[in-house]
Design a protein around this motif. Structure first.
Motif, mmCIF file in Angstrom:
data_model
loop_
_atom_site.group_PDB
_atom_site.id
_atom_site.type_symbol
_atom_site.label_atom_id
_atom_site.label_comp_id
_atom_site.label_asym_id
_atom_site.label_seq_id
_atom_site.Cartn_x
_atom_site.Cartn_y
_atom_site.Cartn_z
ATOM 1 N N ARG A 1 0.825 -1.212 0.000
ATOM 2 C CA ARG A 1 0.000 0.000 0.000
ATOM 3 C C ARG A 1 0.861 1.264 0.000
ATOM 4 O O ARG A 1 0.592 2.207 -0.734
ATOM 5 C CB ARG A 1 -0.904 -0.054 1.234
ATOM 6 N N TRP A 2 1.893 1.295 0.835
ATOM 7 C CA TRP A 2 2.759 2.477 0.916
ATOM 8 C C TRP A 2 3.430 2.753 -0.428
ATOM 9 O O TRP A 2 3.640 3.915 -0.790
ATOM 10 C CB TRP A 2 3.814 2.329 2.015
ATOM 11 N N PHE A 3 3.778 1.693 -1.156
ATOM 12 C CA PHE A 3 4.441 1.855 -2.447
ATOM 13 C C PHE A 3 3.493 2.507 -3.456
ATOM 14 O O PHE A 3 3.868 3.432 -4.163
ATOM 15 C CB PHE A 3 4.922 0.487 -2.972
ATOM 16 N N PHE B 1 0.789 4.237 -2.796
ATOM 17 C CA PHE B 1 0.500 5.596 -2.349
ATOM 18 C C PHE B 1 1.638 6.530 -2.771
ATOM 19 O O PHE B 1 1.402 7.623 -3.295
ATOM 20 C CB PHE B 1 0.315 5.632 -0.823
ATOM 21 N N SER B 2 2.868 6.085 -2.576
ATOM 22 C CA SER B 2 4.037 6.887 -2.982
ATOM 23 C C SER B 2 4.055 7.101 -4.490
ATOM 24 O O SER B 2 4.362 8.201 -4.960
ATOM 25 C CB SER B 2 5.331 6.208 -2.540
ATOM 26 N N ASN C 1 -5.706 2.885 -7.387
ATOM 27 C CA ASN C 1 -5.431 3.140 -5.970
ATOM 28 C C ASN C 1 -6.694 3.379 -5.153
ATOM 29 O O ASN C 1 -6.761 2.988 -3.990
ATOM 30 C CB ASN C 1 -4.443 4.290 -5.812
ATOM 31 N N ASN D 1 -5.575 2.246 -1.513
ATOM 32 C CA ASN D 1 -4.158 2.531 -1.262
ATOM 33 C C ASN D 1 -3.880 3.985 -0.862
ATOM 34 O O ASN D 1 -2.726 4.335 -0.651
ATOM 35 C CB ASN D 1 -3.334 2.208 -2.510
ATOM 36 N N PHE E 1 -5.057 5.800 1.758
ATOM 37 C CA PHE E 1 -5.199 6.143 3.172
ATOM 38 C C PHE E 1 -6.343 7.133 3.400
ATOM 39 O O PHE E 1 -6.236 8.053 4.214
ATOM 40 C CB PHE E 1 -3.885 6.683 3.746
#
Length: 185
Positions: free
Chosen positions: A82-84, A86-87, A135, A140, A142
């Motif tokens: 998820r962090w990937f 989002f980034s 996303n 993804n 947040f």
């Protein structure tokens, strides 16, 4: 996303070659110099063509292979953390803002449009929209549960595609209203 990133990579490659050509001869006649308004050369010699001290097209040579890799991996069933994702959305949002800043500069300050740059702007828009769609669907970004459900409803209703089509249509109309017959050779 894959098709759009491939188109953008192709355009970035051509623009990079043109940047090297213009560095050697600022008066060079490029094949995409179609009219006084549709002119890669006029855009390529402007200060906006190298915002960070090197040709902007070089950014596409670096960024688009990453997007292509994400798209191919996604088609192959890879699920990134998820962090990937989002980034990736944050970075690509910066990319789309930069693309539209360059488009604005071309429209209102340089007074010429580069066909390859227009392809990059269109492709960047489509990749951004596709990535955002994914996303949102995969949660993804947040978002709060309520905001996520609203975004999902928007996508399920197909409004995201309609917004992208309207946006691209508005850009085309803006170009025609600004330059009209001057677009033709």
């Amino acid at each position: 996303m894959l098709l759009s990133a491939c188109l953008s990579l192709t355009a970035s490659f051509v623009l990079s070659v043109d940047a090297v050509t213009l560095a050697a001869d600022p008066e060079a006649q490029l094949t995409c110099n179609i009219s006084s308004v549709l002119s890669c050369g006029a855009v390529g010699v402007s200060s906006q063509a190298a915002v960070f001290g090197f040709p902007n097209a070089f950014l596409g040579l670096v960024a688009e292979p990453v997007v292509i890799t994400i798209a191919v991996a996604g088609l192959g069933g890879v699920r990134f953390p998820r962090w990937f994702m989002f980034s990736a959305q944050v970075v690509y949002t910066l990319g789309v803002v930069f693309a539209y800043w360059l488009f604005y500069q071309s429209m209102f300050h340089i007074g010429a449009l580069c066909p390859w740059c227009l392809l990059v702007t269109l492709s960047t828009t489509l990749v951004f929209a596709t990535l955002l769609h994914y996303n949102v669907r995969e949660n993804n970004l947040f978002l709060t549960p309520r905001a996520h459900e609203r975004a999902l409803s928007f996508i399920r209703a197909g409004w995201d595609g309609a917004v992208v089509m309207a946006w691209v249509g508005a850009v085309v109309v803006a170009i025609i209203l600004r330059y009209g017959a001057d677009l033709l050779p």
